[in-house]
Write an enzyme that holds these catalytic residues in place. Sequence first.
Site, PDB file in Angstrom:
ATOM      1  CD  GLU A 120      34.861  41.494  40.883  1.00 29.28           C
ATOM      2  OE1 GLU A 120      34.511  40.505  41.537  1.00 29.28           O
ATOM      3  OE2 GLU A 120      36.046  41.725  40.572  1.00 29.28           O
ATOM      4  CE  LYS A 151      37.453  23.595  40.413  1.00 29.07           C
ATOM      5  NZ  LYS A 151      37.020  23.948  39.054  1.00 29.07           N
ATOM      6  CB  CYS A 200      40.218  40.261  40.011  1.00 29.34           C
ATOM      7  SG  CYS A 200      41.933  39.924  39.732  1.00 29.34           S
ATOM      8  CD  GLU A 241      43.530  38.161  42.648  1.00 28.86           C
ATOM      9  OE1 GLU A 241      42.599  38.980  42.844  1.00 28.86           O
ATOM     10  OE2 GLU A 241      43.790  37.681  41.538  1.00 28.86           O
TER      11      GLU A 241
HETATM   12  P1  ADP Z   1      32.865  32.912  39.102  1.00 27.35           P
HETATM   13  O1  ADP Z   1      31.656  33.143  39.968  1.00 27.35           O
HETATM   14  O2  ADP Z   1      33.401  34.131  38.503  1.00 27.35           O
HETATM   15  O3  ADP Z   1      32.738  31.782  38.136  1.00 27.35           O
HETATM   16  P2  ADP Z   1      34.076  31.408  41.201  1.00 27.35           P
HETATM   17  O4  ADP Z   1      34.717  32.037  42.366  1.00 27.35           O
HETATM   18  O5  ADP Z   1      32.770  30.718  41.424  1.00 27.35           O
HETATM   19  O6  ADP Z   1      34.003  32.519  40.117  1.00 27.35           O
HETATM   20  O7  ADP Z   1      35.057  30.352  40.505  1.00 27.35           O
HETATM   21  C1  ADP Z   1      36.449  30.396  40.538  1.00 27.35           C
HETATM   22  C2  ADP Z   1      36.970  28.987  40.729  1.00 27.35           C
HETATM   23  O8  ADP Z   1      36.457  28.485  41.953  1.00 27.35           O
HETATM   24  C3  ADP Z   1      36.541  27.977  39.664  1.00 27.35           C
HETATM   25  O9  ADP Z   1      37.624  27.077  39.436  1.00 27.35           O
HETATM   26  C4  ADP Z   1      35.388  27.260  40.322  1.00 27.35           C
HETATM   27  O10 ADP Z   1      35.185  25.954  39.842  1.00 27.35           O
HETATM   28  C5  ADP Z   1      35.844  27.228  41.762  1.00 27.35           C
HETATM   29  N1  ADP Z   1      34.732  27.077  42.720  1.00 27.35           N
HETATM   30  C6  ADP Z   1      33.475  27.547  42.622  1.00 27.35           C
HETATM   31  N2  ADP Z   1      32.751  27.211  43.703  1.00 27.35           N
HETATM   32  C7  ADP Z   1      33.563  26.499  44.519  1.00 27.35           C
HETATM   33  C8  ADP Z   1      33.416  25.879  45.810  1.00 27.35           C
HETATM   34  N3  ADP Z   1      32.276  25.924  46.472  1.00 27.35           N
HETATM   35  N4  ADP Z   1      34.480  25.259  46.329  1.00 27.35           N
HETATM   36  C9  ADP Z   1      35.666  25.230  45.686  1.00 27.35           C
HETATM   37  N5  ADP Z   1      35.866  25.783  44.476  1.00 27.35           N
HETATM   38  C10 ADP Z   1      34.837  26.423  43.904  1.00 27.35           C
END
Ligand code: ADP
Length: 502
Positions: A402, A192, A301, A267
Amino acid sequence: MADGCAVQLTAPNGVTFPQPTGLFIGGQWVKSSLGKTITSIDPSTEKPIVAVQAGSVKDIDDAVSAARRALQDPSWRDLPGTERGQLLHRLAGLVDEHKETLATIETWDNGKPYSVSLNEDMGEVAGTLRYYAGFADKVFGQVIETTADKFAYTIREPIGVCGQIIPWNYPLAMAAWKLGPALACGNTVVLKPAEQTPLSILYFANLVRQAGFPPGVVNIVNGFGAEAGKALASHEDVDKIAFTGSTATAKDIMRMAASNLKNITLETGGKSPLVVFDDAELENAVEWAHAGIMSNQGQICTATSRILVQAGIFDQFMEAFKKQVRNVSTVGDPFDSNTFQGPQVSKAQLDRIKDFISVGKAEGANLEMGGQPQATAGGKGYFIQPTVFTGVNPQMRIFQEEVFGPFVTISKFESEEEAVALCNGTQYGLGSAVFTTNLTKAHRVARRIEAGMVWINSSNDSDWRIPFGGVKQSGIGRELGEAGLEAYSTVKAIHVNMRSKL
Ligand code: ADP
């Protein structure tokens, strides 16, 4: 949807290409079962590029079923490692062949300079796939000496169906870091991508098909984190979840993965220190320190976002660092070859940086440079000036949290002891850098820093042959290098009784 429901697009640099917009499940292009879409935005102009299909819980379910079937299908299950390696080699070759188009899509969607997409990211994608292609027929177990009555050996098996959740800062490169070892070890994947950058991986999906991977081995489902990401992380028939993103989301994922005790690799965030001792080669330290935080719009990161400089050279360092920012950090159109820093990926990220600038000022730190959105000709785009704070103390949020932008704090320290304490004084432990010409001190400090990686006399000098990952709240497990294979294979022990009876 034979072609991925492709639409013909022309990017700002004039490159025209077919952009798939579907979900890639079981080797077919399909539409979202709920008819949902994600509209990708050009961060330079704030204009929509194209809408792509967004997966629902049902679409994730379909993709997981396709991956499960592929895992059990002899065309993949029984394929010799050498042939898995050949498929990965072919995919790497196709990435090379299509690198201009892939780099164009990446820059348009993400905002990173085209020269970086082309020369760094696409090289990373092809290089990582090729590196793991070489491992595909070198993942084997051991014969273990026991007694004359027993013959015992181990084999390394794939973990199974792997969910991979990808961030937006290196959309294709992060996918390659995860796909390379997963496929080399014989797993199947549901990947995804991040909702901010859904495009390049869809073009890549067609290359996966062209390379000859059996249907269902790689499934790509765009979607929102809270829906598709969540469905993947909590799915009962997924054996492993690999994630790169924020520490907060990683904690959610870990909780969701607990439902069926999934294997996890996480990560996550960082606040990596870069220490410059009095005896460092100043010019070298300044160049790396600048690149270590300002590259990729600071959206890394492992960005060395806390620079710690010994008192004896602090003033000299500050002067040279500010000069470096002024000379190198040209902000603007990412398709312009003179641009070092493009727009931030999204309005949310720009706003986050602006908030941290306000926090830094309110906390009483000195804003040395930047701190404002960067004005552009059209008045649009998520551009921000490279921002430097001094007068920072370790309690401040801008020293602890961060930011994920071209935003750096520069602090002064007196002794080695103090430098190590400052390095280790956050919840994170991802990257770190040490600048000194004293060999003994370099290695001594490298051992004392709590981090998954230490760069001596460089910063963010990442390499697919070398393990990457963090300690503390920066992650669990390792990607890249031979260590990356451990995240995608499991050891089975086989005991053979050589006696006739008990
Ligand atoms: P950022 O806050 O920098 O956008 P995230 O950690 O939210 O970083 O996003 C990184 C990835 O995790 C993206 O592919 C996002 O769609 C996915 N993501 C965000 N929230 C969730 C969740 N609750 N469960 C699974 N995947 C998630």
